[in-house]
Motif scaffolding. Structure first.
Motif, PDB file in Angstrom:
ATOM      1  N   THR A 126     -36.071 -34.980-162.154  1.00 33.75           N
ATOM      2  CA  THR A 126     -35.470 -34.117-163.075  1.00 33.75           C
ATOM      3  C   THR A 126     -35.791 -32.712-162.482  1.00 33.75           C
ATOM      4  O   THR A 126     -34.743 -31.684-162.677  1.00 33.75           O
ATOM      5  CB  THR A 126     -36.013 -33.819-164.592  1.00 33.75           C
ATOM      6  N   ALA A 127     -36.927 -32.440-161.951  1.00 35.24           N
ATOM      7  CA  ALA A 127     -37.211 -31.280-161.524  1.00 35.24           C
ATOM      8  C   ALA A 127     -36.388 -30.780-160.358  1.00 35.24           C
ATOM      9  O   ALA A 127     -36.011 -29.716-160.236  1.00 35.24           O
ATOM     10  CB  ALA A 127     -38.935 -31.422-161.244  1.00 35.24           C
ATOM     11  N   PHE A 141     -28.687 -27.713-161.130  1.00 32.87           N
ATOM     12  CA  PHE A 141     -28.027 -27.295-162.277  1.00 32.87           C
ATOM     13  C   PHE A 141     -27.701 -25.889-162.706  1.00 32.87           C
ATOM     14  O   PHE A 141     -26.850 -25.290-162.756  1.00 32.87           O
ATOM     15  CB  PHE A 141     -28.469 -28.015-163.390  1.00 32.87           C
ATOM     16  N   HIS A 142     -28.846 -25.192-162.472  1.00 29.00           N
ATOM     17  CA  HIS A 142     -29.142 -23.550-162.741  1.00 29.00           C
ATOM     18  C   HIS A 142     -28.338 -22.793-161.725  1.00 29.00           C
ATOM     19  O   HIS A 142     -27.822 -21.703-162.029  1.00 29.00           O
ATOM     20  CB  HIS A 142     -30.394 -23.267-163.115  1.00 29.00           C
ATOM     21  N   VAL A 183     -28.307 -34.344-157.325  1.00 32.22           N
ATOM     22  CA  VAL A 183     -26.944 -34.088-157.460  1.00 32.22           C
ATOM     23  C   VAL A 183     -26.065 -35.108-158.186  1.00 32.22           C
ATOM     24  O   VAL A 183     -25.270 -34.861-159.256  1.00 32.22           O
ATOM     25  CB  VAL A 183     -26.146 -34.040-155.884  1.00 32.22           C
ATOM     26  N   GLY A 184     -26.660 -36.458-158.245  1.00 28.56           N
ATOM     27  CA  GLY A 184     -26.206 -37.420-159.085  1.00 28.56           C
ATOM     28  C   GLY A 184     -26.527 -37.328-160.542  1.00 28.56           C
ATOM     29  O   GLY A 184     -25.700 -37.323-161.395  1.00 28.56           O
ATOM     30  N   ARG A 185     -27.948 -36.880-160.566  1.00 30.73           N
ATOM     31  CA  ARG A 185     -28.365 -36.713-162.055  1.00 30.73           C
ATOM     32  C   ARG A 185     -27.467 -35.397-162.540  1.00 30.73           C
ATOM     33  O   ARG A 185     -27.096 -35.377-163.839  1.00 30.73           O
ATOM     34  CB  ARG A 185     -29.770 -36.328-162.206  1.00 30.73           C
ATOM     35  N   VAL A 186     -27.345 -34.423-161.902  1.00 28.85           N
ATOM     36  CA  VAL A 186     -26.673 -33.412-162.405  1.00 28.85           C
ATOM     37  C   VAL A 186     -25.005 -33.574-162.832  1.00 28.85           C
ATOM     38  O   VAL A 186     -24.585 -33.178-164.019  1.00 28.85           O
ATOM     39  CB  VAL A 186     -26.456 -32.173-161.601  1.00 28.85           C
ATOM     40  N   MET A 187     -24.518 -34.465-162.007  1.00 24.44           N
ATOM     41  CA  MET A 187     -23.179 -34.804-162.310  1.00 24.44           C
ATOM     42  C   MET A 187     -22.993 -35.840-163.516  1.00 24.44           C
ATOM     43  O   MET A 187     -22.230 -35.649-164.430  1.00 24.44           O
ATOM     44  CB  MET A 187     -22.702 -35.664-161.032  1.00 24.44           C
ATOM     45  N   GLY A 232     -24.007 -23.991-150.855  1.00 28.36           N
ATOM     46  CA  GLY A 232     -25.135 -23.010-150.556  1.00 28.36           C
ATOM     47  C   GLY A 232     -26.472 -23.227-151.330  1.00 28.36           C
ATOM     48  O   GLY A 232     -27.436 -23.523-150.540  1.00 28.36           O
ATOM     49  N   CYS A 233     -26.323 -23.383-152.553  1.00 27.47           N
ATOM     50  CA  CYS A 233     -27.487 -23.383-153.334  1.00 27.47           C
ATOM     51  C   CYS A 233     -28.067 -24.661-153.231  1.00 27.47           C
ATOM     52  O   CYS A 233     -29.244 -24.859-153.211  1.00 27.47           O
ATOM     53  CB  CYS A 233     -27.137 -23.119-154.820  1.00 27.47           C
ATOM     54  N   VAL A 234     -27.345 -25.747-153.261  1.00 26.50           N
ATOM     55  CA  VAL A 234     -27.528 -27.206-153.249  1.00 26.50           C
ATOM     56  C   VAL A 234     -28.379 -27.430-151.881  1.00 26.50           C
ATOM     57  O   VAL A 234     -29.333 -28.061-151.878  1.00 26.50           O
ATOM     58  CB  VAL A 234     -26.313 -28.040-153.223  1.00 26.50           C
ATOM     59  N   MET A 235     -27.847 -26.962-150.909  1.00 20.92           N
ATOM     60  CA  MET A 235     -28.553 -26.872-149.348  1.00 20.92           C
ATOM     61  C   MET A 235     -29.913 -26.245-149.507  1.00 20.92           C
ATOM     62  O   MET A 235     -30.697 -26.937-149.003  1.00 20.92           O
ATOM     63  CB  MET A 235     -27.691 -26.086-148.324  1.00 20.92           C
ATOM     64  N   PHE A 236     -29.968 -25.272-150.266  1.00 17.14           N
ATOM     65  CA  PHE A 236     -31.289 -24.482-150.263  1.00 17.14           C
ATOM     66  C   PHE A 236     -32.370 -25.372-151.081  1.00 17.14           C
ATOM     67  O   PHE A 236     -33.625 -25.746-150.755  1.00 17.14           O
ATOM     68  CB  PHE A 236     -31.367 -23.254-150.867  1.00 17.14           C
ATOM     69  N   PHE A 237     -32.047 -25.782-152.420  1.00 14.64           N
ATOM     70  CA  PHE A 237     -32.858 -26.732-153.151  1.00 14.64           C
ATOM     71  C   PHE A 237     -33.033 -27.992-152.785  1.00 14.64           C
ATOM     72  O   PHE A 237     -34.268 -28.527-152.863  1.00 14.64           O
ATOM     73  CB  PHE A 237     -31.982 -26.719-154.665  1.00 14.64           C
TER      74      PHE A 237
END
Length: 500
Positions: free
Chosen positions: A129-130, A136-137, A285-289, A353-358
């Motif tokens: 979740t973390a 997500f944000h 990514v799957g959890r967010v979706m 871009g943000c997904v890549m960073f996180f």
């Protein structure tokens, strides 16, 4: 006619002084007063920010895949003014700033300590979740909030060819000629106020990270003169870029920053636990979706954990304070693209871009925590954010190189954010801004230094930048109303012109 609009420029500067001076003179009292307002807005009116995020996401999706999305920003034979790489680089660098490095690396820590959605502290559910909540944000909803105003501004500027780049002008279809009077000036000043707080906080996060990183590389202590030197370097870079304009300044700076970002992310990805990053990134990514509707609407009224209020509501308000600026900037650089291309490009490239960073930076630190190789949670509590970020990447081979790259990227990210903001503020300060024209150089430089001097003054005097950040959150509520008006205006204009 590109004369200065004194009825916007002078009041905006007066507001800047009226807000800044009391905070600098009495930071403790100001912090208490603004914090009370912020707490009230987030706890009592949090649902408004939540539904604003939902509105933005639905509106952008509807416009992109409807007939409105086929409208081209410019003449039919116009080609995109900027190549896709440079266009994506500019909107990404302007939209996220150095915060994506800072929060991308350690945001998961806060969620891991106090996990939402009923996950048990220290469990595998808490870890997953973390990893998901940061994405997500900083994901599609955030970039949708950014993109709403771009529709009306881009339509006015490139379809109706109105030579005015102001958020008040984008409200004309709904508010009529009242935007020429005091109401229009209030709208533009409110937008400027929100942008001031947003960009100041970017410097407040990025400057300590850059300072800590360079001090570690040089083997010296962080002192006031050294902090001043770093701030001077940042100011010099974005002032020079602001002077050069959009094509020679912001574009070049953004391109450089994206290439440096690729170097950093690829190095950490290869040198770290690559399999863990891929697995946890995919899982997040799957959890967010899977949980996206729940995350968008969850306010925890029964559990009263306040997690969604202090995180999700806060972020939606934060993006909302930035939204008019980003809408105007995205529109300005999107000539020759369709509305659909502009919206999906902003959301797609921004989110990627943000997904890549996180997924890389964040999951590298999470892996250290789960393996027991570094107690990131304890480090954050004891040393604070900037030092913890530096310590995380000291676990990598060639850590000096990595920390140097982080410091440089932080500096350039801050420069591009301030550069883009000063460009838009200068445009709003003029009566007109024709296509293929930049705002007056002296205006761009004046706003560039003004944006820097206020937070610099706060830092030197020990005043909390969080106060100014909170002030922008307060401004986000009326600014959100303005953005919704621009959405309605866009639809009205397109129907009036029989474009759909």
């Amino acid at each position: 006619m590109n004369k200065v609009d004194k009825k916007v420029f002078i009041p905006a500067y007066l507001v800047l002084l009226l807000v800044s001076l009391p905070i600098i003179i009495n930071p403790e009292g100001s912090e208490k007063a603004i914090s009370i307002i912020q707490t009230f807005l987030i706890t009592k009116l949090g649902f408004l920010y939540s539904w604003y995020g939902i509105f933005a996401f639905i509106f952008v999706g509807f416009i992109a895949f409807s007939k409105y999305g086929k409208i081209k920003l410019g003449d039919q034979d116009d080609k995109p003014e900027f190549k896709t790489f440079s266009w994506a680089a500019m909107l990404f660098c302007a939209g996220i700033g150095a915060g994506v490095i800072y929060w991308g690396a350690i945001e998961w820590v806060y969620y891991y300590q106090t996990p939402p959605l009923g996950a048990e502290v220290g469990s595998w559910q808490a870890a997953e979740t973390a990893a998901a909540y940061g994405i997500f944000h900083w994901g599609p909803a955030a970039w949708a909030i950014y993109s709403v105003a771009a529709c009306a501004v881009g339509y006015l500027y490139y379809v109706r060819k109105t030579p005015v780049l102001k958020i008040s002008e984008a409200c004309r279809a709904v508010l009529g000629n009242s935007v020429d009077g005091i109401l229009g000036k209030i709208i533009d000043i409110a937008f400027m106020f929100g942008l001031l707080g947003a960009t100041a906080t970017s410097l407040g996060i990025g400057a300590p990270l850059a300072t800590s990183g360079l001090a570690r590389v040089l083997g010296i202590e962080v002192t006031l003169p050294f902090e001043l030197l770093i701030i001077a370097i940042i100011t010099g870079i974005f002032a020079t870029s602001a002077f050069l304009g959009l094509k020679k300044g912001i574009k070049v700076l953004s391109d450089i920053n994206v290439w440096l970002t690729f170097v950093l992310v690829i190095f950490v990805f290869v040198a770290g636990n690559t399999v863990f990053m891929l697995n946890m990134g995919s899982t997040a990514v799957g959890r967010v979706m899977q949980q996206f509707p729940q995350m968008m609407t969850w306010l925890d009224p029964a559990g009263e954990s306040m997690f969604p209020q202090w995180w999700t509501v806060f972020y939606w308000a934060w993006w909302g304070a930035y939204a008019p600026f980003m809408g105007m900037f995205i529109a300005k650089i999107s000539k020759g693209r369709t509305i659909k291309n502009m919206l999906l490009g902003a959301i797609g490239f921004g989110t990627a871009g943000c997904v890549m960073f996180f997924s890389v930076l964040g999951n590298y630190g999470l892996d250290l925590q789960l393996k027991g190789e570094m107690d990131v949670v304890a480090s954050l509590a004891e040393l604070g954010g900037p030092e913890t970020v530096i310590q995380i990447f000291e676990n990598l081979p060639g850590s000096t190189f990595v920390i140097l790259i982080i410091a440089v990227i932080s500096i350039v990210f801050m420069a591009t954010t301030f550069d883009s903001a000063s460009y838009v503020l200068a445009a709003v300060s003029q009566y007109e801004l024709k296509q293929n024209e930049d705002p007056q150089r002296w205006l761009r430089l004046l706003w560039a230094f003004s944006l820097a001097l206020v937070p610099i003054g706060f830092m030197l005097m020990g005043s909390p930048l969080s106060v100014l950040q909170t002030a922008s959150i307060v401004a986000a509520l009326p600014v959100s109303v303005i953005v919704i008006i621009t959405a309605i205006s866009f639809i009205k204009m397109a129907k009036e012109d029989k474009r759909v």
